[in-house]
Design a protein around this motif. Structure first.
Motif, PDB file in Angstrom:
ATOM      1  N   ALA A 234       0.773  -1.344   0.049  1.00  0.00           N
ATOM      2  CA  ALA A 234       0.049   0.033   0.104  1.00  0.00           C
ATOM      3  C   ALA A 234       0.905   1.342   0.033  1.00  0.00           C
ATOM      4  O   ALA A 234       0.522   2.277  -0.205  1.00  0.00           O
ATOM      5  CB  ALA A 234      -0.942   0.146   1.068  1.00  0.00           C
TER       6      ALA A 234
ATOM      7  N   LEU B  50      -7.913  -0.745  -1.566  1.00  0.00           N
ATOM      8  CA  LEU B  50      -7.519  -1.302  -0.241  1.00  0.00           C
ATOM      9  C   LEU B  50      -8.633  -1.981   0.342  1.00  0.00           C
ATOM     10  O   LEU B  50      -9.783  -1.504   0.468  1.00  0.00           O
ATOM     11  CB  LEU B  50      -7.015  -0.320   0.845  1.00  0.00           C
ATOM     12  CG  LEU B  50      -6.468  -0.699   2.150  1.00  0.00           C
ATOM     13  CD1 LEU B  50      -5.243  -1.308   1.739  1.00  0.00           C
ATOM     14  CD2 LEU B  50      -6.422   0.678   2.984  1.00  0.00           C
TER      15      LEU B  50
ATOM     16  N   ALA C  14      -6.017   3.416   5.058  1.00  0.00           N
ATOM     17  CA  ALA C  14      -4.487   3.311   4.701  1.00  0.00           C
ATOM     18  C   ALA C  14      -3.672   3.545   6.051  1.00  0.00           C
ATOM     19  O   ALA C  14      -2.903   2.954   6.387  1.00  0.00           O
ATOM     20  CB  ALA C  14      -4.105   3.828   3.597  1.00  0.00           C
TER      21      ALA C  14
END
Length: 365
Positions: A130, A155, A198
């Motif tokens: 990520a 995600l 995230a």
């Protein structure tokens, strides 16, 4: 008494006049809250599935939900309850109030040395796809905490594109999800739930264990919170940490999950923030973190480190140094250090929030 005893003991209660409030006007504020219930229906799962935030397929719910209860809340000053309405121990979804909780966890990570510098790229200490590549590798902790990262990707099955172009003033009405050309990381403010998730993933990597465990151990148990809260993840959000599968929890209930709790536990969090991260003589949040959370990002004067601010005076009667944790559907923790007020409003029509704050301040003698 600035700190309530641990749950299940009740909060201390004071007569409004003893803490500088006009009782009649304060009751008018309570009446305002009761009369202005959120437009969110009771069946929150159907509400999310029917396109509150976006249309199919982007609206797929990935985490647990629960039907909501009646409007409720409480108003405190100096840690004592001076007004209360509804069932303040009913556990409900909180939506983006969880973002401000992630901010407190980031502060703890900073104090523990797990985050060395807010302006350091996350990729310097987090090994996860990520945060790889030219764009996402440049994203710093501060950018994630101020919603200025312009992080790009998918995600746990949700793409950042879903929340591009999001207009909080027209939530559920304005088109969003368009392929807005991205700016350089740190140069554009956008309220984006995927990017907050995230941040949560990055914190999971740094703590090396499930964030709800850290939240319980470092915050909720020390402030005497109830055992009734929970922080739920998506069914798609398991990652491997230290050889075991751990759920990465979201910073809200946009697609289900997030923090489920009640007004009294939220009032405890507000009191912790009011006292600069110290609870009854014990420092839980590193010194300076709460102050840093109240410093506006240059790209949005009313946003700090995942806390809403009042620097522009959008709530005219509230002190400009107020901090607010705000979740969809009318869930708010309002902290005003100047008057030592902490108030929790649950399922209050967001359009009625300015009037609610004005009525509470208007009740001060």
């Amino acid at each position: 008494m600035p700190f309530p005893p641990p749950h299940p003991l009740p909060f201390p209660v004071a007569q409004p006049a003893a803490l500088g409030f006009d009782a009649g006007r304060l009751q008018g504020a309570v009446a305002h809250a009761v009369a202005h219930e959120t437009p969110f229906p009771r069946d929150l799962l159907s509400h999310l599935e029917n396109g509150q935030f976006e249309q199919p397929p982007d609206n797929e719910v990935l985490g647990p939900t629960a039907p909501r209860g009646d409007p409720n809340g409480l108003i405190t000053r100096d840690g004592a309850v001076i007004a209360r309405w509804g069932d303040t121990r009913r556990v409900d979804m909180t939506f983006s109030v969880a973002k401000s909780c992630l901010s407190l966890l980031a502060g703890i990570a900073m104090g523990d040395g797990l985050i060395r510098d807010l302006d350091e790229p996350v990729a310097a200490t987090v090994r996860d796809p990520a945060f790889s590549g030219e764009r996402n590798g440049a994203v710093t902790w501060r950018m994630l905490l101020t919603q200025t990262s312009e992080w790009e990707g998918t995600l746990f099955g949700k793409a950042d594109r879903i929340d591009r172009g999001r207009d909080l003033q027209r939530e559920g009405k304005a088109p969003k999800g368009w392929e807005r050309p991205l700016e350089a990381p740190g140069t554009h403010w956008e309220y984006n739930d995927v990017r907050v998730n995230a941040l949560s993933l990055a914190l999971l990597h740094r703590f090396g264990r499930a964030l709800p465990e850290v939240w319980r151990e470092r915050v909720m148990d020390p402030i005497g919170a109830s055992p009734d809260w929970r922080w739920e993840g998506y069914r798609t959000a398991e990652v491997e940490i230290g050889g075991r599968k751990v759920a990465s929890v979201p910073g809200g209930g946009h697609w289900g999950g997030g923090i489920f709790t009640h007004a009294e536990d939220q009032a405890r969090l507000g009191l912790l923030v009011l006292h600069d991260g110290v609870w009854d003589g014990r420092r839980l949040i590193p010194e300076g973190w709460i102050a840093a959370s109240g410093v506006p990002t240059p790209l949005n004067p009313d946003y700090g480190l995942l806390w809403w601010l009042n620097r522009s005076g959008r709530f005219p009667e509230a002190d400009r140094a107020s901090l607010l944790a705000v979740g969809a559907g009318g869930n708010t923790i309002w902290v005003e250090p100047a008057t030592r007020i902490v108030a929790v409003f649950r399922w209050l029509d967001p359009a009625a929030l300015p009037g609610m704050i004005a009525r509470v301040k208007g009740a001060l003698a």
